[in-house]
Motif scaffolding. Structure first.
Motif, PDB file in Angstrom:
ATOM      1  N   SER A   1       0.847  -1.199   0.000  1.00  0.00           N
ATOM      2  CA  SER A   1       0.000   0.000   0.000  1.00  0.00           C
ATOM      3  C   SER A   1       0.882   1.249   0.000  1.00  0.00           C
ATOM      4  CB  SER A   1      -0.928  -0.005   1.229  1.00  0.00           C
ATOM      5  OG  SER A   1      -1.779  -1.124   1.190  1.00  0.00           O
TER       6      SER A   1
ATOM      7  N   ASP B   1       0.976   3.612  -2.090  1.00  0.00           N
ATOM      8  CA  ASP B   1       0.229   4.823  -2.447  1.00  0.00           C
ATOM      9  C   ASP B   1      -0.448   5.434  -1.227  1.00  0.00           C
ATOM     10  OD1 ASP B   1       0.978   4.514  -5.040  1.00  0.00           O
ATOM     11  OD2 ASP B   1      -0.838   3.432  -5.647  1.00  0.00           O
ATOM     12  N   VAL B   2      -0.916   4.573  -0.325  1.00  0.00           N
ATOM     13  CA  VAL B   2      -1.517   5.083   0.910  1.00  0.00           C
ATOM     14  C   VAL B   2      -0.481   5.850   1.711  1.00  0.00           C
ATOM     15  CG1 VAL B   2      -2.639   4.429   3.073  1.00  0.00           C
ATOM     16  CG2 VAL B   2      -3.195   3.196   0.958  1.00  0.00           C
TER      17      VAL B   2
ATOM     18  N   ARG C   1       0.415   9.128   0.014  1.00  0.00           N
ATOM     19  CA  ARG C   1      -0.640  10.135   0.184  1.00  0.00           C
ATOM     20  C   ARG C   1      -0.582  10.720   1.595  1.00  0.00           C
ATOM     21  NH1 ARG C   1      -5.741  10.739  -2.192  1.00  0.00           N
ATOM     22  NH2 ARG C   1      -6.727  12.604  -1.302  1.00  0.00           N
TER      23      ARG C   1
ATOM     24  N   ALA D   1      -7.112   7.960   2.279  1.00  0.00           N
ATOM     25  CA  ALA D   1      -6.063   7.318   1.489  1.00  0.00           C
ATOM     26  C   ALA D   1      -6.362   5.841   1.276  1.00  0.00           C
ATOM     27  CB  ALA D   1      -4.705   7.496   2.182  1.00  0.00           C
TER      28      ALA D   1
ATOM     29  N   GLU E   1      -9.082   5.418  -1.325  1.00  0.00           N
ATOM     30  CA  GLU E   1      -8.649   5.738  -2.687  1.00  0.00           C
ATOM     31  C   GLU E   1      -7.667   4.717  -3.235  1.00  0.00           C
ATOM     32  OE1 GLU E   1      -6.481   9.441  -5.093  1.00  0.00           O
ATOM     33  OE2 GLU E   1      -7.217   9.725  -3.045  1.00  0.00           O
ATOM     34  N   HIS E   2      -6.791   4.177  -2.371  1.00  0.00           N
ATOM     35  CA  HIS E   2      -5.692   3.355  -2.879  1.00  0.00           C
ATOM     36  C   HIS E   2      -5.703   1.913  -2.369  1.00  0.00           C
ATOM     37  CE1 HIS E   2      -3.894   6.959  -4.565  1.00  0.00           C
ATOM     38  NE2 HIS E   2      -3.957   7.552  -3.381  1.00  0.00           N
ATOM     39  N   ALA E   3      -6.522   1.598  -1.396  1.00  0.00           N
ATOM     40  CA  ALA E   3      -6.514   0.220  -0.860  1.00  0.00           C
ATOM     41  C   ALA E   3      -7.937  -0.267  -0.635  1.00  0.00           C
ATOM     42  CB  ALA E   3      -5.699   0.177   0.442  1.00  0.00           C
TER      43      ALA E   3
END
Length: 1612
Positions: free
Chosen positions: A1270, A1272-1273, A1276, A1302, A1305-1307
């Motif tokens: 994760s 991206d989390v 972010r 976050a 949106e990403h997970a």
């Protein structure tokens, strides 16, 4: 275009001529010229009419129009008709004479028009101008100027009118009183005269060929009389110069008798002006014209004026010339022209004046005189023919002048003399010698700086000019050939001409080739007739010696060799064929190299070979003896050139070696010993080389001559020594000894080997060894060099095997003494190198050295080299580096020579033991040297291995353990050498096992392929290669050697060189992995050793081994390992952290470890509350140790990439447990003992991670997300600062919100399981955990992921369950979550509308606090939801909401004012229709506060008011008011919108670039338009528009408009 359009176009432009801006005015003129180019007649008529009609137009504008007319007429006058020409002539004449005052700009422009027309219509122009000449009245100055200009522009047209012009002008000359008028008359008379002279000089093209000079003579003389006798006496300098300028050309038109009678007054009058005027160019020019006129009529009066003329002209030529002043340069040329005239008419008088002035010492006088002499030699050659001897004799003193400027002038005179036959006269040779002397000047003795115009400072130097002159005279002046040949040869040998050798040789080569072409008789030199020429022997020696430094003096080596080759018939008749073959080879060798790349010794050897072959071909003892005599005579010539003198000695030795006369050889050798300059090192070396080369053929005579000299008084220790050598000190006597010792060494080195052995001890060493006690460094070096040469001679002899050298031990001991005396840390002299080379040669000679002597030699030589500082880099000291490398090679040769005497394992062990301290040295350069020597010795041992029986190699493990860790040394060279050592040792083992020498083992050979991996400094590559080396060792090491190898490796763990220690750990692990089976019972002991090494040796060095060991243990005893490591003190030190990370290497083990840690973390309470010491103080929360340790351990395990699969497997559990851990540790403190450690600061061995409970939990959660994919989390959260917010009490809630955003949106796919795990947390006992999870759930509704993953119902249920929570923050977050449905799932709002509105309206009434954050959240939520719910759902609560929010309009808190007012606006927006009547009263009641709050100091409140009022407008049933709101209250606009609009309009209209671009665009459209499109243009309208722009206030606009008008002519 019609005439009226053309006229309108021109008129428009002419009206604009009065523009005040000069750029606009210039563009108007250019536009008029553009019209004139296309339609000249119409344009000119328009201009004429404009000027005629605008009589009051100011003269600057009239001048501008006239200049435009002149430009048109310059190219289009031929297109005029007579009427137009007449009209223009009348206009220009009128304009020119309109005012009597001098208005030069205006009158010059009108005059230019007349001159331009006069090129085509001369008669009409002259007629008009003559009409302006009134008898008895002074003409207008502009008329005179016009007549003068016409005389130049159209001489053939004006000259026929001259009699009439002159008849009108001459009578009024006397009336002219003003200087400006007089100047105009002078200018006119000058131009008239020049025009007349041009006419008379070109009668064949003249319209009236009958015109003669007499037609003007009388009038010109009348004018002359006034100008000379009256006007020339004026005090006005400008007038005097004008008179003088006129008198020059007028003098040619004067009658002969008048000129003759005027010269006595005219010439002094002109000369007198030289003193009055600084700028003398016009005086000299006029004087030259007068002199030419006088000479042309054969004037006798000129003779009487000659002295004064010459004196004045000479003073002018001596003025220093500044190249930056063109008039001064021009004056010089005019003065020289005057001298040419006088030289042609009175050569004797001229030389009688000039030549004595060459004797003066004044620089300017001498340089100026030389300039004149050179000029007259070139320009009056016929008149100077019989004056050559006098001129040559007068050059005596200038030749002695040392001034550079004088020298340049002398060289230029000599160059002129060469071209005109002067140097063939007696005295010419002195001139040639002078040129050669200047060629010999060194470049650095040119002190003067060049002129500013000179590009190359060296190009103008005396030497450069002389070199060019000598070459040009030699190659381009044919008559100089017999003068220079063979005369130039005599300059080859004198030392003072050394610098001129290159140009001399080049000139002589050219001359010799020309002579050869003329025939053999012309080329052969008659030495009897030329006694001053050098002999063939002298020329040969000189040219050969200077060739040894071939690149000096601009490449004199090649030039000398070419000359030598060309001269071969004059050297010896037998040399032709050989030299024609060999000299080109030598020249080609020079072409292949440069001064930097030429190997000097090799080049000198080629020259000596050339000399030997030459002597062999001649084979004439008398000739050879004569050459040797001449070479000896030339020795003093090279005292200042040591390298060339050294080579000369070699040439003498070579020549003496070829001589067959022993008496001559002995005599010359004795002279050399007596005359040598022993204080010069190069000369001592050269003398020794001479004796060595001579000894090749004359060994007995050479040694005998040296013996005689050694026995002389020089070497006796007596007081009388200083009487024998009066000018020599004791130090100089040492240098004599040095030279003689070197002579003995070179004799031994070069003499035939079969003859040397018999002489070594009896004759050579006897005279060398007696000086070993010296302290003089130079003598010591000579002793070592000589002994080395003697030793090498002995070894290289074919009889060395049977030779018993009795002095061997003595010489070895002496060499070691010399080595020990050298400074241990620096290498300054080659004594070490030479001494080691000597020992190398001596070791192989019988008798053999004893063991102690061998050990002393090895130890002493190693210490003298190994302890040296690192060798210098090439750029810092090339010579030092070269000396170091040569010395190191000498040591290598010595050690291999010693090893060769004991080729056994014991002998090898002894050598390695001597090197072992240096192999383990903390200094890298010492290790590199030691490993290099070890590799060399092992290779030598392996190459020369002879095994007669199968015996074990007992010290294999010990040696491999010594070398193998060095595979990771910091020095790349050391790493390479270490592999080579291991490679050689493995093959030695194979050899001792019975394998043949040519056997190649596949496993051992892999070592060579691994060497490339050791080049890289990348540790990963490096230690991977070390691992591979360890595998190879493990496969080939005998079992009995394994323990000794491991023990040696363990010792290497403490190596101060970290890389080597790390390599040892790599190899230990490799050995344990590959051969662990035989060491199973030793595993606990090994682990124990590794743990101890972690503490002893900076854990990171042995950490890889320790990690691997822990991993092996954990695979069998995971729970015990985890429990043990959890007991480690906090904060975790770096070693413990790395051990935790080692448990994540394998996914199955990592999952097991993570599960155990989660269990440990959840088992205990997160904190304990300590009792408060003060009443009313909140109890402190202190973290418990076990969950804290588990958190830190989790971070370390999950920070390892290999833990990824295990983290994914336990993702929901890890995420929820860690999120809850974060929430319940906010504000929690460390135990006091850990706080004290934090304050003191962690030790370097401890991890630098923050131990604070909440921070450690946040870091662990972040690490978990990273490891689970994760990223991206995490990214972010990093960008939004979410992690920092989570750590603080104030920002924790926002941090949880951002984390949820976050995650959504990403997970998203992870959320269902996470929510399932979170389900039970609403009843948590810890309030912080409930707040955190509510904030997380609320934010999930802000994303469409809730609907996409079908999580909406479960989320709403979770929030509903928390709606009555005792914590206000939880209730507030519930409302936020419900409002988030408007963003995340707007289409679901209608479905859940009643539930949402009920919750929000209930929130407005939450608690008793009037500023409850729950109420604020309810207002913000309603503002988001009111547009999405059903109107009937909203209707019932609308009035209640409006009344409830009204008090907040005047709240002290900005956020409450903003939220309530904006919500009021949203309610207005949605209440159109059925709700209007119900809501209207609230709207009207809210207007007053809303209008007041437009001026609220908070911008957000004012913005909310603007929005609310715009939304209220439609509900007020007043369109004008609504329109006003919409107009004035738009966001981002000023409230006074009318003023803003006005300002904007003004700004747009003030863009002058836009207005200027319009006419520019129009002009280019017209320029590129096609003929078929032109009728479509309304020209009148276009002109009218451009006319308006011509009045624009911006100059740029007016300029572009005028430019466009000029282009409109294309529409014609």
């Amino acid at each position: 275009m019609t005439e009226s359009s053309m006229k309108k176009l021109a008129s428009t432009l002419l009206d604009a001529i009065t523009d005040k801006d000069p750029l606009v005015q210039e563009q108007v003129c250019s536009a008029l010229c553009s019209l004139g180019e296309a339609r000249p007649v119409e344009t000119l008529r328009a201009c004429e009419e404009y000027l005629r009609q605008h009589d009051k137009l100011a003269h600057p504008y009239r001048a501008a129009v006239l200049r435009a007319m002149e430009r048109v007429l310059s190219s289009r006058a031929s297109e005029l008709d007579k009427d137009t020409a007449s009209t223009i002539i009348l206009l220009a004449s009128s304009e020119m004479t309109k005012t009597k005052d001098l208005v030069w700009d205006w009158q010059q422009a009108a005059s230019g028009v007349l001159v331009a027309v006069g090129r085509q219509f001369i008669s009409k122009v002259m007629e008009e101008l003559l009409r302006r000449l009134h008898p008895g009245t002074l003409p207008h100055c502009a008329v005179l100027h016009t007549l003068a200009s016409l005389s130049v522009a159209n001489a053939f047209g004006v000259v026929p009118f001259l009699p009439s012009v002159l008849s009108s002008l001459l009578p009024v000359l006397g009336v002219a009183k003003q200087d400006t008028v007089r100047v105009a008359f002078c200018s006119a008379l000058q131009r008239f005269s020049e025009g007349a002279l041009e006419y008379l000089a070109n009668l064949d093209r003249a319209p009236d060929p009958t015109v003669r000079k007499d037609a003007f003579a009388t009038d010109i003389f009348s004018a002359y009389d006034v100008l000379f006798h009256q006007w020339l006496q004026s005090r006005e300098a400008k007038l005097r110069l004008a008179v003088v300028e006129a008198l020059g050309p007028m003098s040619h038109l004067l009658p002969s008798e008048r000129l003759e009678e005027q010269l006595p007054k005219l010439l002094p009058g002109i000369l007198a002006l030289y003193k009055k005027h600084a700028e003398t160019f016009y005086l000299s020019k006029s004087l030259g014209q007068i002199l030419e006129a006088a000479v042309s009529v054969g004037s006798r009066t000129l003779e009487t004026q000659l002295d004064a003329l010459l004196a004045a002209l000479h003073s002018q030529i001596c003025v220093p010339v500044e190249s930056s002043s063109p008039l001064v340069m021009s004056n010089q040329k005019e003065v020289l022209r005057c001298f040419t005239v006088l030289a042609c008419s009175s050569p004797d008088r001229l030389l009688a004046f000039l030549l004595p002035r060459l004797d003066t010492s004044n620089e300017r006088t001498r340089v100026g005189t030389l300039q004149v002499v050179r000029h007259v030699i070139n320009s009056a050659a016929a008149q100077m023919e019989d004056k050559k001897p006098f001129i040559l004799s007068s050059m005596r003193l200038p030749l002695l002048d040392t001034n550079s400027k004088v020298k340049r002038a002398v060289v230029q005179v000599i160059s002129a003399m060469a071209h005109h036959g002067y140097l063939e006269q007696p005295g010419g040779e002195a001139m040639i010698e002078y040129i050669v002397q200047q060629c010999a000047l060194p470049p650095e003795q040119e002190p003067e700086k060049p002129g500013p115009g000179s590009k190359d400072p060296k190009a103008d130097s005396v030497r450069a000019i002389s070199v060019r002159t000598l070459y040009l005279v030699s190659t381009t002046v044919d008559r100089m050939s017999h003068v220079l040949w063979p005369y130039l040869l005599q300059f080859l040998t004198p030392v003072r001409f050394t610098g001129a050798l290159t140009p001399l040789c080049r000139s002589l080569v050219h001359l010799a080739q020309k002579r050869q072409e003329a025939g053999a008789d012309a080329f052969l030199i008659q030495y009897d007739a030329h006694a001053s020429l050098p002999s063939p022997y002298a020329v040969t020696g000189r040219l050969l010696v200077v060739s040894s430094s071939p690149y000096l003096g601009d490449g004199r080596g090649a030039a000398a060799l070419r000359l030598l080759s060309v001269l071969h018939p004059n050297i010896h008749p037998l040399l032709g064929q050989h030299w024609e073959t060999t000299v080109p080879l030598l020249l080609g060798y020079l072409d292949e190299h440069t001064e930097e790349t030429l190997p000097q010794e090799e080049w000198e050897e080629k020259l000596l070979m050339f000399l030997r072959d030459t002597l062999a071909i001649i084979s004439d003892n008398a000739w050879i003896c004569q050459l040797s005599l001449e070479l000896c005579r030339q020795l003093p010539c090279y005292d200042e050139a040591p390298q060339e003198k050294n080579f000369l000695y070699k040439c003498i030795g070579t020549t003496l070696g070829a001589a067959s006369s022993k008496e001559v050889v002995r005599k010359h050798l004795q002279e050399l010993l007596e005359t040598a300059r022993y204080q010069e090192e190069a000369e001592r070396e050269g003398l020794a080389c001479c004796f060595g080369i001579c000894a090749i053929s004359h060994l007995e005579d050479t040694l005998a001559q040296l013996e005689d000299f050694v026995r002389s008084e020089v070497f006796r220790k007596s007081i009388g020594i200083l009487n024998i050598f009066k000018d020599r000190s004791e130090n100089e006597v040492e240098k004599v000894k040095s030279a003689l010792i070197l002579c003995y060494g070179h004799v031994a080195a070069r003499a035939p080997r079969e003859l040397v052995l018999a002489k070594v001890e009896s004759d050579i060493l006897r005279n060398i060894c007696q000086h070993f006690s010296t302290k003089d460094p130079a003598l010591k070096l000579c002793l070592v060099q000589s002994v080395c040469m003697v030793s090498r001679a002995i070894c290289s002899s074919t009889q060395a095997g049977s030779f018993h050298f009795t002095r061997k031990a003595e010489l070895v001991a002496q060499m070691m003494e010399f080595i020990r005396a050298e400074p241990p840390d620096s290498l300054r002299t080659p004594i070490r190198k030479k001494a080691m080379l000597t020992c190398t040669y001596l070791v192989s000679v019988e008798p053999a050295l004893d063991e102690q002597a061998r050990a002393d030699v090895i130890h002493g030589c190693l210490h003298s080299i190994m302890a040296l500082l690192p060798e210098p880099k090439e750029e810092d000291g090339g010579c030092q580096k070269s000396l170091y490398l040569e010395t190191l090679h000498a040591l290598e040769d010595l050690l291999t020579s010693l090893l060769q005497r004991n080729m056994t394992p014991q002998g090898l062990q002894i050598m390695i033991e001597h090197l072992s301290p240096w192999i383990k040295s903390p200094r890298g350069h010492e290790r590199a040297r030691a490993l290099g020597l070890s590799a060399l010795l092992l290779r030598y041992f392996l190459e020369h291995l002879r095994v007669s029986a199968l015996v074990p190699f007992h010290n294999l493990g010990l040696l491999i353990g010594l070398f193998s860790p060095r595979c990771a040394d910091l020095w790349p060279a050391t790493r390479q050498e270490a592999v080579d050592c291991v490679y050689s040792l493995l093959y030695l083992q194979l050899g001792y096992e019975g394998f043949s020498r040519d056997y190649r083992d596949d496993v051992a050979e892999r070592l060579l392929s691994l060497k490339d991996g050791l080049v890289h400094p990348d540790p990963a590559i490096l230690f991977h290669t070390c691992h591979s080396v360890g595998q190879i060792i493990a496969k080939r090491l005998p079992p009995d050697q394994l323990i000794s190898l491991l023990l040696t490796m363990f010792e290497a763990l403490g190596d101060p060189e970290k890389n080597c220690s790390r390599a040892a750990t790599v190899m230990i692990n490799c050995l344990l992995q590959e051969r662990g089976g035989v060491l199973q019972e030793k595993v606990p002991e090994i682990v124990s050793v590794l743990r101890s090494k972690l503490q002893e040796a900076q854990g990171e060095h042995v950490l890889p081994a320790a990690q691997h060991s822990v991993y092996l243990l954990a695979t069998q005893h995971c729970a015990a390992v985890v429990s043990s490591l959890l007991g480690s003190p906090l904060p975790l030190d770096s070693h413990t952290c790395m051990l935790w990370r080692a448990l994540a290497v394998e996914p199955r083990l990592a999952a097991q470890v993570l599960g155990l840690l989660l269990e440990k973390m959840s088992r205990d309470v997160p904190f304990k509350e300590s009792r408060a010491f003060l009443l009313g103080r909140t109890p402190d929360r202190v973290a418990t140790l076990l969950p804290l340790s588990a958190t830190c351990a989790l971070f370390e395990v999950m920070s390892t990439p290999a833990a990824g699969p295990a983290v994914l497997e336990l993702y929901p559990q890890l995420f929820v447990v860690l999120l809850l851990r974060v929430s319940c540790t906010v504000g929690v403190q460390l135990p006091r003992n850990l706080q004290a450690q934090e304050r003191r600061g962690a030790s370097p061995a401890l991890a630098t991670r923050n131990l604070e409970p909440c921070s450690s939990a946040v870091d662990t959660l972040r690490s978990m997300l990273l490891r689970s994919g994760s990223e991206d989390v995490v990214q972010r959260m990093d960008l939004e600062g979410g992690w920092e917010l989570l750590r603080t009490s104030a920002g924790h809630e926002e941090g949880a919100t951002r984390l949820a955003r976050a995650m959504a949106e990403h997970a998203g796919p992870r959320l269902p399981l996470v929510l399932k795990t979170l389900a039970c947390t609403h009843s948590s006992a810890y309030e912080n955990q409930r707040v955190t999870t509510t904030a997380f759930l609320a934010e999930l509704l802000n994303s469409n992921v809730a609907n996409d993953l079908m999580l909406l119902d479960s989320l709403l249920e979770s929030l509903a369950a928390r709606q009555k929570d005792t914590c206000a923050s939880v209730r507030r977050l519930v409302l936020r979550g419900l409002a988030n449905l408007a963003s995340g799932c707007p289409d679901k709002v209608r479905t859940h509308g009643p539930q949402l509105l009920t919750a929000m309206i209930g929130g407005l009434d939450d608690g008793d606090n009037p500023h409850s954050p729950v109420a604020l959240e309810a207002m913000l939520g309603l503002a988001r939801l009111v547009h999405l719910v059903e109107s009937w759902d909203l209707r019932s609560g609308l009035l209640h909401v409006a009344i409830r929010i009204r008090p907040f309009f005047d709240s002290e808190k900005m956020e409450f004012r903003t939220a309530s007012i904006r919500l009021f606006g949203h309610l207005n927006k949605v209440c159109h229709g059925d709700c209007e009547d119900v809501f209207l009263d609230q709207v009207v009641g809210g207007l007053a506060p809303l209008l007041l709050h437009l001026q609220d100091p908070q911008a957000t409140v004012a913005s909310a008011c603007r929005f609310a009022l715009r939304m209220c407008g439609p509900n007020l049933a007043c369109e004008e008011l609504s329109a006003a709101f919409q107009k004035h209250l738009q966001e981002g606009r000023a409230l006074h919108f009318g003023e803003f609009l006005n300002t904007t309009c003004k700004h747009l209209s003030s863009w002058e670039n836009v207005r200027a671009a319009a006419p520019l665009f129009t002009g280019f459209l017209v320029l590129h338009s096609e003929p078929r499109q032109q009728p479509q243009v309304d020209l009148d309208q276009l002109i009218a528009a451009l006319q308006i722009l011509l009045k624009d206030p911006a100059p740029e606009v007016r300029t572009r408009a005028a430019e466009a008008l000029g282009r409109l002519v294309k529409l014609a």
